[in-house]
Design a protein around this motif. Sequence first.
Motif, PDB file in Angstrom:
ATOM      1  N   THR A 159       3.275   6.848  -3.729  1.00 32.04           N
ATOM      2  CA  THR A 159       3.587   7.035  -5.142  1.00 32.04           C
ATOM      3  C   THR A 159       3.254   5.742  -5.877  1.00 32.04           C
ATOM      4  N   THR A 160       3.097   5.833  -7.185  1.00 33.30           N
ATOM      5  CA  THR A 160       2.792   4.636  -7.972  1.00 33.30           C
ATOM      6  C   THR A 160       3.890   3.587  -7.804  1.00 33.30           C
ATOM      7  N   ARG A 161       5.129   4.045  -7.762  1.00 34.78           N
ATOM      8  CA  ARG A 161       6.250   3.119  -7.599  1.00 34.78           C
ATOM      9  C   ARG A 161       6.182   2.380  -6.258  1.00 34.78           C
ATOM     10  N   GLU A 162       5.923   3.126  -5.173  1.00 35.69           N
ATOM     11  CA  GLU A 162       5.821   2.502  -3.843  1.00 35.69           C
ATOM     12  C   GLU A 162       4.667   1.510  -3.787  1.00 35.69           C
ATOM     13  N   PHE A 163       3.548   1.900  -4.381  1.00 36.04           N
ATOM     14  CA  PHE A 163       2.368   1.034  -4.388  1.00 36.04           C
ATOM     15  C   PHE A 163       2.676  -0.280  -5.105  1.00 36.04           C
ATOM     16  N   CYS A 164       3.253  -0.192  -6.283  1.00 37.08           N
ATOM     17  CA  CYS A 164       3.556  -1.388  -7.069  1.00 37.08           C
ATOM     18  C   CYS A 164       4.568  -2.283  -6.352  1.00 37.08           C
ATOM     19  N   GLN A 165       5.559  -1.685  -5.725  1.00 37.17           N
ATOM     20  CA  GLN A 165       6.571  -2.464  -4.997  1.00 37.17           C
ATOM     21  C   GLN A 165       5.949  -3.236  -3.846  1.00 37.17           C
ATOM     22  N   GLN A 166       5.081  -2.570  -3.086  1.00 30.85           N
ATOM     23  CA  GLN A 166       4.471  -3.230  -1.928  1.00 30.85           C
ATOM     24  C   GLN A 166       3.552  -4.366  -2.349  1.00 30.85           C
ATOM     25  N   VAL A 167       2.727  -4.115  -3.357  1.00 26.85           N
ATOM     26  CA  VAL A 167       1.788  -5.146  -3.795  1.00 26.85           C
ATOM     27  C   VAL A 167       2.540  -6.329  -4.396  1.00 26.85           C
ATOM     28  N   LYS A 168       3.545  -6.047  -5.211  1.00 27.95           N
ATOM     29  CA  LYS A 168       4.323  -7.129  -5.829  1.00 27.95           C
ATOM     30  C   LYS A 168       5.045  -7.960  -4.770  1.00 27.95           C
ATOM     31  N   ALA A 169       5.617  -7.284  -3.764  1.00 33.55           N
ATOM     32  CA  ALA A 169       6.331  -8.002  -2.701  1.00 33.55           C
ATOM     33  C   ALA A 169       5.380  -8.898  -1.915  1.00 33.55           C
ATOM     34  N   TYR A 170       4.191  -8.399  -1.641  1.00 31.65           N
ATOM     35  CA  TYR A 170       3.200  -9.174  -0.889  1.00 31.65           C
ATOM     36  C   TYR A 170       2.736 -10.385  -1.697  1.00 31.65           C
ATOM     37  N   MET A 171       2.473 -10.200  -2.979  1.00 26.41           N
ATOM     38  CA  MET A 171       2.026 -11.307  -3.822  1.00 26.41           C
ATOM     39  C   MET A 171       3.133 -12.345  -3.992  1.00 26.41           C
TER      40      MET A 171
END
Length: 380
Positions: A329-341
Motif C-alpha cells: 500500500t502507499t502507506r506501507e511503501f512510504c513508511q519503509q522508505v522513510k525508515a530506511y532513509m
Amino acid sequence: MRTLEILLERRWILKSRDRELYYQIRDELGSVKKFLTEKLGYQVVVNPYLIKVEKMPAKPENWMGIQEFTDPIEYVFFCMVLMFLEEKEAEEQFVLSELTEFIEGQYREEQIDWTVYRYRRHLIKVMKYCAGCGILDINDGSEENFARNNSSEVLYENTGVSRYFMKNFTQDIMGYTSPADFEREEWIDVNEDRGIIRRQRVYRRLLMSMGMEKDRDTEEDFAYLRNFRNMIQGELSELFDCELHVHRNSAFLILGEGCRMGRCFPEENTLSDIVLLVHSVIQEKIQRNELVLGAEERLVVPGEYFTGILEECRERYSRGFIKTYREMTTREFCQQVKAYMTELALIEEESGSVRIHTAVGKIAGQYPKDFLKNGGENEQ
C-alpha cells in the motif's frame, strides 16, 4: 592486501575461524597501525585469539549498533550473555538452561517467563548472533527447539573471545547516566589536546558517516578539513581506493567500486535503488526551484510534503519495482522508505518536518531513457 579495509569492515578477525587471514593481517598490521592510532585514535587489540580495532564514531548514528537486534531487550540479554561468560573459561561448555536461569536472576526490570514465546524469540536472536560472530560455538542441539519448547537444551562452548567484545574503558563508567558521558570519555586519553581531538573527529566522520556537514557544531572540524584536504586525500588514497569531495558546506568520502568498508550506500538491495530514485525526484524539484535551499544548504520540508515526494516517486517508477514493493500500500511503501532513509541519516524528522541532508543531493539513480516506452518491468 586490503588490510585497512578488512580491519574497518569487520568487528574482528578470529584466529579460530580464519587462521590464514589472521596471520596475514597480523603480519601487515604495521603498515596501517600508525594511521589507526594517530589519525583515528583507535586502539588495536592483538592477541592469540583475535585482531580487533576498537572502532568508535565521531558521533553515534542511527544505523550503528547490531543490525540483527530490533528490540532493546535483545541488547539487555546480550549484555547478560557477556556477563555470564565472564565466569567461563575458554572452551568451557554449558547448557542453555544455565544461561536462562542466570538471566532470570539478574534481570530487574520485569519478571522473565521463558514459557512466554516473546522472551524465547528475543533470546534465540541473541544466541544466533553470538554463534555467528564467534563468541559461542554450538556443540549439540538447536535454538529452534527452544523456540518450540522452553525446556529444550542446547550445548554451547565458550570460545573465550567474549571478553574482547566490549570496548576497554579507561574510566569507571558506573556513574554514567547518558550516552553523552560515554562520548566525553572517548577523548579523555588525548589530554584535552584540541588539535588531536579535531583531527581524529574529522577522520572518523569521513570514514564512518554518510557525509560531513558544516554547522555550528562542526565549524572547527570543517575548517580543518578545508585547510588540510590535499594531505587527507593523499593519505587516504594511498591506503584504499577513494576520493575526497569537499563542497562549500559538506564533504564526502567516495569509495571506488571495489572498495568495501562495512556498510556503504548505495547497498545492493531494491530499497536502496528506490531511495536513489527518491533522490532524483528531490534533485529535480531543487533544479525547478520548487524546493529552495536555506542557509548552509539546509533543506527542511513539512512531513506531508516529503510523503508527497515518496508518493510521486512510487507513482512514477513503481512498474520497475520488484513485486514486494509494487504490491505494498502507499502507506506501507512510504513508511519503509522513510525508515530506511532515517536509518542511513539521509533524512531527519524534526517536530513534524523532515530535514533532507546534503547527501541526498550528492547521489541519485535513474532508469534507462526507454524505461516508460518498454513498460518498465524490473529494469533497475
